[in-house]
Design an enzyme around this catalytic site. Sequence first.
Site, PDB file in Angstrom:
ATOM      1  CB  THR A  13     -10.457   4.350  -0.868  1.00 55.19           C
ATOM      2  OG1 THR A  13      -9.943   4.723   0.419  1.00 55.19           O
ATOM      3  CG2 THR A  13      -9.720   3.137  -1.381  1.00 55.19           C
ATOM      4  CE  LYS A  22      -2.904  10.711   3.068  1.00 60.00           C
ATOM      5  NZ  LYS A  22      -3.599   9.800   2.124  1.00 60.00           N
ATOM      6  CE  LYS A  52      -7.129  13.670   0.470  1.00 63.09           C
ATOM      7  NZ  LYS A  52      -7.116  12.578  -0.459  1.00 63.09           N
ATOM      8  NE  ARG A  53      -3.761  10.003  10.073  1.00 60.32           N
ATOM      9  CZ  ARG A  53      -3.274   9.094  10.913  1.00 60.32           C
ATOM     10  NH1 ARG A  53      -3.899   7.946  11.080  1.00 60.32           N
ATOM     11  NH2 ARG A  53      -2.172   9.316  11.599  1.00 60.32           N
ATOM     12  CE  LYS A 107     -14.253   5.312   1.206  1.00 61.68           C
ATOM     13  NZ  LYS A 107     -13.328   5.366   2.368  1.00 61.68           N
ATOM     14  CG  HIS A 156      -1.934  -1.044   1.283  1.00 59.17           C
ATOM     15  ND1 HIS A 156      -3.213  -0.904   0.789  1.00 59.17           N
ATOM     16  CD2 HIS A 156      -1.850  -2.292   1.756  1.00 59.17           C
ATOM     17  CE1 HIS A 156      -3.876  -2.035   0.983  1.00 59.17           C
ATOM     18  NE2 HIS A 156      -3.073  -2.901   1.566  1.00 59.17           N
TER      19      HIS A 156
HETATM   20  C1  26Q Z   1       3.737   0.553  10.177  1.00 54.57           C
HETATM   21  C2  26Q Z   1       4.646   0.214  11.168  1.00 54.57           C
HETATM   22  C3  26Q Z   1       4.548   0.734  12.444  1.00 54.57           C
HETATM   23  C4  26Q Z   1       3.499   1.614  12.732  1.00 54.57           C
HETATM   24  C5  26Q Z   1       2.597   1.951  11.751  1.00 54.57           C
HETATM   25  C6  26Q Z   1       2.716   1.423  10.468  1.00 54.57           C
HETATM   26  C7  26Q Z   1       1.721   1.782   9.432  1.00 54.57           C
HETATM   27  C8  26Q Z   1       0.382   1.861   9.757  1.00 54.57           C
HETATM   28  C9  26Q Z   1      -0.546   2.185   8.809  1.00 54.57           C
HETATM   29  C10 26Q Z   1       2.106   2.025   8.119  1.00 54.57           C
HETATM   30  C11 26Q Z   1       1.150   2.349   7.160  1.00 54.57           C
HETATM   31  C12 26Q Z   1      -0.197   2.422   7.503  1.00 54.57           C
HETATM   32  C13 26Q Z   1      -1.265   2.773   6.561  1.00 54.57           C
HETATM   33  C14 26Q Z   1      -1.123   2.967   5.285  1.00 54.57           C
HETATM   34  C15 26Q Z   1      -2.252   3.340   4.425  1.00 54.57           C
HETATM   35  O1  26Q Z   1      -3.350   3.614   4.899  1.00 54.57           O
HETATM   36  N1  26Q Z   1      -2.055   3.369   3.111  1.00 54.57           N
HETATM   37  C16 26Q Z   1      -3.138   3.739   2.195  1.00 54.57           C
HETATM   38  O2  26Q Z   1      -3.760   2.544   1.752  1.00 54.57           O
HETATM   39  C17 26Q Z   1      -4.914   2.831   0.973  1.00 54.57           C
HETATM   40  C18 26Q Z   1      -5.595   1.524   0.657  1.00 54.57           C
HETATM   41  O3  26Q Z   1      -4.857   0.805  -0.283  1.00 54.57           O
HETATM   42  C19 26Q Z   1      -4.543   3.606  -0.271  1.00 54.57           C
HETATM   43  O4  26Q Z   1      -5.730   3.962  -0.937  1.00 54.57           O
HETATM   44  C20 26Q Z   1      -3.763   4.871   0.095  1.00 54.57           C
HETATM   45  O5  26Q Z   1      -3.288   5.498  -1.071  1.00 54.57           O
HETATM   46  C21 26Q Z   1      -2.596   4.512   1.008  1.00 54.57           C
HETATM   47  O6  26Q Z   1      -1.941   5.682   1.458  1.00 54.57           O
END
Ligand code: 26Q
Length: 809
Positions: A657, A555, A549-550, A661, A359
């Site tokens: 995503t 972004k 969004k975050r 929406k 991702h």
């Molecule tokens: C990893 C290690 C330690 C702590 C946290 C993490 C961590 C947690 C969450 C790393 C990444 C995430 C989340 C990533 C994320 O939400 N990515 C998004 O995924 C969506 C679904 O595929 C995409 O639409 C987005 O583009 C993408 O940013």
Amino acid sequence: MTSTIASPVATQANPLAGAILDTLIHRIGKDAQAARPHDWLAATILTMRDDIIDRWMASTKAAHAAGAKRVYYLSLEFLIGRLLRDAIANLGRTPEVAAALASLDVDLAEIEEIEPDAALGNGGLGRLAACFMESLASLDLPAYGYGIRYVNGMFRQRIDDGWQVELPETWLTHGNPWEFERRESAYFIGFGGEVIGTEDGAVHWKPAEAVEAVAVDTPVVGWRGKRVNTLRLWTARAFDPIHLDAFNAGDYSRALAGQLKAETLVRVLYPADSNPAGQELRLRQEYFFSSASIQDIVRRHIQYFGDIRTLPDKAAIQLNDTHPAVSVAELMRLLMDHHDVGFDEAWKITQGTFGYTNHTLLPEALESWPLPLFERLLPRHMQLVYQINARLLREARKSGTDDRAIAAISLIDEGGERRVRMANLAFAGSHSVNGVAALHTDLMKQTVFADLHRQFPGRINNKTNGITPRRWLQECNPGLTALIREAIGPAFLDDTNRLADLLPFAEDAAYGERFAAVKRSNKVALAQHLRDVTGVRIDPDAMFDVQIKRIHEYKRQLLNIIETVALYDQIRRHPERDWTPRVKLFAGKAAGSYHNAKLIIKLANDVARRINADPSVGPLLKVAFVPNYNVSLAEKIIPAADLSEQISTAGMEASGTGNMKFALNGALTIGTLDGANVEIRDHVGADNIVIFGMTADEVAAKRAEGYVPRAVIEGSPELRQAVDAIRNGVFSPDDPARYAGLMDGLYDHDWFMVAADFDAYASAQREVDARWSDRAGWNGCVIRNVAQMGWFSSDRTISEYARDIWGVM
Ligand code: 26Q
């Protein structure tokens, strides 16, 4: 919600009302007079649950009887949000439940609103997992989601004087009527200790500590109640709840230390969706949930099918990013150490079973663990990683791979402090590796996974993300759903491709006006909500321009804010021009440790305060930052949006995503050619989306040739004026230097190319203004968006996973 006594007559006439009242009395222990809204909510959920349980058991039995292959979705995040509205809508019982509650003098909408929003995820990745669970059930595929039951999910965001403050989210305060604790499904999870070899060559891991993982199940109801699957979240328990010797000696903290350690494991979701902090507790969480899930899958397989060697025929395990990647080593350990399978065969079984979804390409978000930490916590897994790596590199050398590529493929990063690369482990251990949008998948092949791709051509494939149309159209936007249905009938409810039947209505001006009226009533509702939570008053006839969004530099909320400042300046300079009234809405959480992201939130609030108080722009421009963005807030904002901001630096947003929406709910997109925006353009047509800015290739080229943002800023008067105003404290008179560092970053490096895309963005916004002034043209355009977004249903995405990766359809 007054507490009049439900008359026996009313409950006789309405058996469901009788059932809810009976539940209230006998399971909640309250009568109608004493019941508070939360009691009604619990009584309603428990009553509906009875219907769900019957279908749940039928689904499980049918899969068992058919000997069906099961799908296992392993994810450290499930951002499921509220469940009541979704469950009863999918059961087709909404009108009936509303009527039953009304006869008890209870308003369904009101109790739906007080259900806690289960925020067991950060953002897109977690919400995708939730949409996938719903689509799996809707497509009647036997599937389990596996994750962690965090006691405190995503933090609650408060805005104090414009600053983000993080508060613990307490979604379990009133209990959780959806869940079932399965005390019989408990597993031993070890950590640390040593690995002992025995005389017969067998290996024995003797962990130094252990906790017990206990399953907690939540039913997931598919569309039309066809199937109910299980979301199995693990909670942790100490084996010895109390050390009595310590307790008796008066050492209470030692007496309860084990319990505390177990509770700590499942206490919090890590609130960072990039820059993994590399903390030991995170690795413990990853292993805890991976081990429990893999043990559960192996146990079920043996119970149903007897022979572990047939696992790939009967189980498909999908890894949602690398967070569960240690599962690859865990399955190898169980096969080799507990089921007596040799390495080569174990590796074949493992690769046949796993698929991995990536991702993110952001290098700083790729997980890797310091080798000493990994080895100390998981000594047996470390050995297996070495063994897997030896085989991987041996085969690569055999096929003539050079040293540079060998180093890139290796599961161990040898540059500097040695680290275990989780993405390489997941890649090597899977038969399928997929990206989440076409562009993202291409970039995976060209960049981070280039060498692995050469070694394993054909393994990388694309599965463009999707969203569930139940939650993200039918439930969040009943007005639009009704209007579509009136035009084209109900077929689109079962197949979103049928939304294309709406296309001719884009040319029908009267229909367009009715479409606009639905949008307006959604905007009125949002305006009311905004007034309640922020005090800001907005005009429902203004354009609602939304970025939710975050908060992340890539972004580019900053691009939007700077353009807002430039627009503010232009309106003041040229009040005589025919400006489009706009409301700029922002919402989103920043990781607590992400300094610039938190500063961007403060800037949005500072800019809002100044602009909203300036009578010279009056109703032409309003800005609001809506606190505590979550799934439930998205369900209110998205149906009310006119313009969807999808403006990431090209090449950096894997898919997005939210973009889907908005378009599905009749907003126009202003966006870069990034992530799934590219495919949205292909589907809705280039005339029905506003694309601006550099492409991913142009971004890469500009970085390579040496980008000089200072020259760009100095060459753009509007940009320079806005950046310097922010820099010099125009929006922060109480602390004029507050944004000096942030703005100097733009002058000095501007990694996310805000300056490079600014002029293109500003003129795209003026194009949006021009389109808005052609009311009929706008209505037609957004109807064409709705009509052509059917492909982005997560039912389509899941069908592709099922066919190409899991072999279950
Ligand atoms: C990893 C290690 C330690 C702590 C946290 C993490 C961590 C947690 C969450 C790393 C990444 C995430 C989340 C990533 C994320 O939400 N990515 C998004 O995924 C969506 C679904 O595929 C995409 O639409 C987005 O583009 C993408 O940013």
